[in-house]
Design an enzyme around this catalytic site. Sequence first.
Site, mmCIF file in Angstrom:
data_model
loop_
_atom_site.group_PDB
_atom_site.id
_atom_site.type_symbol
_atom_site.label_atom_id
_atom_site.label_comp_id
_atom_site.label_asym_id
_atom_site.label_seq_id
_atom_site.Cartn_x
_atom_site.Cartn_y
_atom_site.Cartn_z
ATOM 1 N N GLU B 66 0.814 -1.219 0.000
ATOM 2 C CA GLU B 66 0.000 0.000 0.000
ATOM 3 C C GLU B 66 0.847 1.269 0.000
ATOM 4 O O GLU B 66 0.546 2.243 -0.692
ATOM 5 C CB GLU B 66 -0.951 0.016 1.205
ATOM 6 C CG GLU B 66 -2.109 -0.973 1.109
ATOM 7 C CD GLU B 66 -1.719 -2.389 1.494
ATOM 8 O OE1 GLU B 66 -0.554 -2.612 1.906
ATOM 9 O OE2 GLU B 66 -2.580 -3.287 1.408
ATOM 10 N N HIS B 135 -11.749 -5.269 9.731
ATOM 11 C CA HIS B 135 -12.326 -4.996 8.409
ATOM 12 C C HIS B 135 -13.574 -4.134 8.488
ATOM 13 O O HIS B 135 -14.355 -4.086 7.546
ATOM 14 C CB HIS B 135 -12.646 -6.304 7.675
ATOM 15 C CG HIS B 135 -11.455 -6.939 7.038
ATOM 16 N ND1 HIS B 135 -10.494 -7.581 7.765
ATOM 17 C CD2 HIS B 135 -11.048 -7.005 5.748
ATOM 18 C CE1 HIS B 135 -9.556 -8.037 6.958
ATOM 19 N NE2 HIS B 135 -9.869 -7.690 5.730
#
Lengths: 323, 330
Positions: B66, B135
Amino acid sequence: MTGAERRALFTTMLRVRRFEERCVELYSAGTIHGFLHLCIGEEAVAAGVLAALGPEDGVVSTYREHGHALARGIPMESLFAEMFGRTTGCSGGRGGSMHLFDASRRFYGGNAIVAGGIPVAVGLALADRLRGRDRVTACLFGDGAFAEGEFHESINLAALWRLPLVFLCENNRYAMGTALARSHAETDLALRAGSYGVRSWAADGMDAVAVQEATELAADTARAGAGPCFLELRTYRFRAHSMYDADRYRDRTELEAWRARDPVELAAAALAADGLLDDAGRKELEEAVGREIDDAVRAAGAAPLEPVEDLTRFVTTATEDGS
Amino acid sequence: MTATAGIRTVTFREAFREGLREALATDERVFLMGEDVGRYGGCFAVSQGLLEEFGEERVRDTPLSESAFVGAGIGAALGGTRPIVEIMTVNFALLALDQIVNNAATLRHMSGGQFSVPLVLRIPTGPGRQLGAQHSHTLEGWFAHVPGLRVVAPATHADARGMLAAALVDPDPVLIFEQIGLYGVRGELSVDAGPVDLDGAAVRQRGTDVSVVAYGGTLAPALDAAAELAAEGVSAEVVDLRALRPLDSSTVLESVSRTHRLVVVDNAWRSGGPGAEVVARVAELALDQLDAPVERVGAVEVPVPYPRHLEEAALPSASQVAAAARRAVG
């Protein structure tokens, strides 16, 4: 390499050395503030790397970037002005010592987060690839950055996409106060970089000629579409990490051993041996550099400070005019 | 997709995809990159079909790195392209915080205005269904804290369709937070839907008794609550913030000056979130307009738990919004 090129490398190194020495004085006098990281001892890297690049190539650097900026051709006056926080500084005074920028010379900082500039360099190279431009991006960072995930993510990505990028690891053997062997299980950085499928090798970072030749080969390779290269430039900083550092973690005999290979004096001796620089020539050069520094410091000191009313400029395009 | 009289019904996913396809088709400098955006079609199938249509140079699958690919987006933006970078979810955006906060948000400033970073980040956010704490984060407020970033939270199909084009025109970094829970939700969209303004909140429902301020994932529960209240004779005005930075206080203040009551709804934890900033601005600028204490609805201050009943209890709901509005109205 021609005699003129070798003399140019020496001149750059001398300018960097004397510039950094003046920075110490100005810092002690309270004219420069904040963090100040000097590259005394590492001048061959700055001179050699930047001499190998063309004006259209991009440069991404670190917080120890005065030498890189000078060798890129950013005028001394705008560098001093930046460190004095003046509007004529190369970043308008907003950056300081660690954030030197110059769009006209494609000099993208001046990044003070270790390894933080490396992903940006990958993107600059990607943009060149996507836009079909024939240029390379030179990404300078230290051995400390080699321990960061951002470096490993970035070199993999650049290799995967075969981008026109040169990774230049200025290995001065210390990540602030932590020696290479105390933070890396394998200290041969070129060997490790090679595991990413990138052509990697080490060069003598105290020899500007060797640095320039290695960088030229790496840049030519990347420019030709063969993907990125990694160069480990083995060097040493003669002064502490920053002006705050008491430098208690290094052995004096180690320092003296490296000082015996002072890149400025090594180059001077080699030039003298080949009849390219005599005592009078050295003296003349020293005086010219001294005058350049004096003039630059004087002009930078006379430059204006930004009015406080402009504080909120440069945050977004909408605030560019201070509205 | 069905079309009748200039209006068709689409999902948020389709609206986002339409914006992406248009951007790629109309500007050759635009490209999309991120994890699984190409061959897989996007984790939430938003970019499905785009690799086949535009090719691998412009729809680029990245490694799970990322920080590197967000930073590469910054560099590519500096280099004259118009990158759209998808971070699979906001939870993983934490791995790229250095690039977003230290580079994207600061390069213009540190360089004295020499460099612009015209980067667009698409970041799915918010809870799914029983995905567990790692999440289910809602963190757009973190990014809205940072000067130099523009942060938007599309909550309607028109904004989902049109915010990307406006973001690509902006010379500064824009973070578009897409609600994971909305991707499959259908709604009406004009056949000629196009770019929308990124600035400014919007009044989604006019009302006179109480102002309910929502954004992103909380607009739908706010509108549901307004319908519930209407049946009881309470007229709620619903304001959709649309952008969290810059925050449009004026629309909120104008609404409160008419209703004199305020309910603020966050999907995130209330402490230090966007709703807290809204309340602070009302307190600064319009305290004398309030006839009742401000009511706040948000996530309970606990990592989002896995079991269905606990997850539901942790997240804001339409009934909580309605109850808060009833308290405000008195």
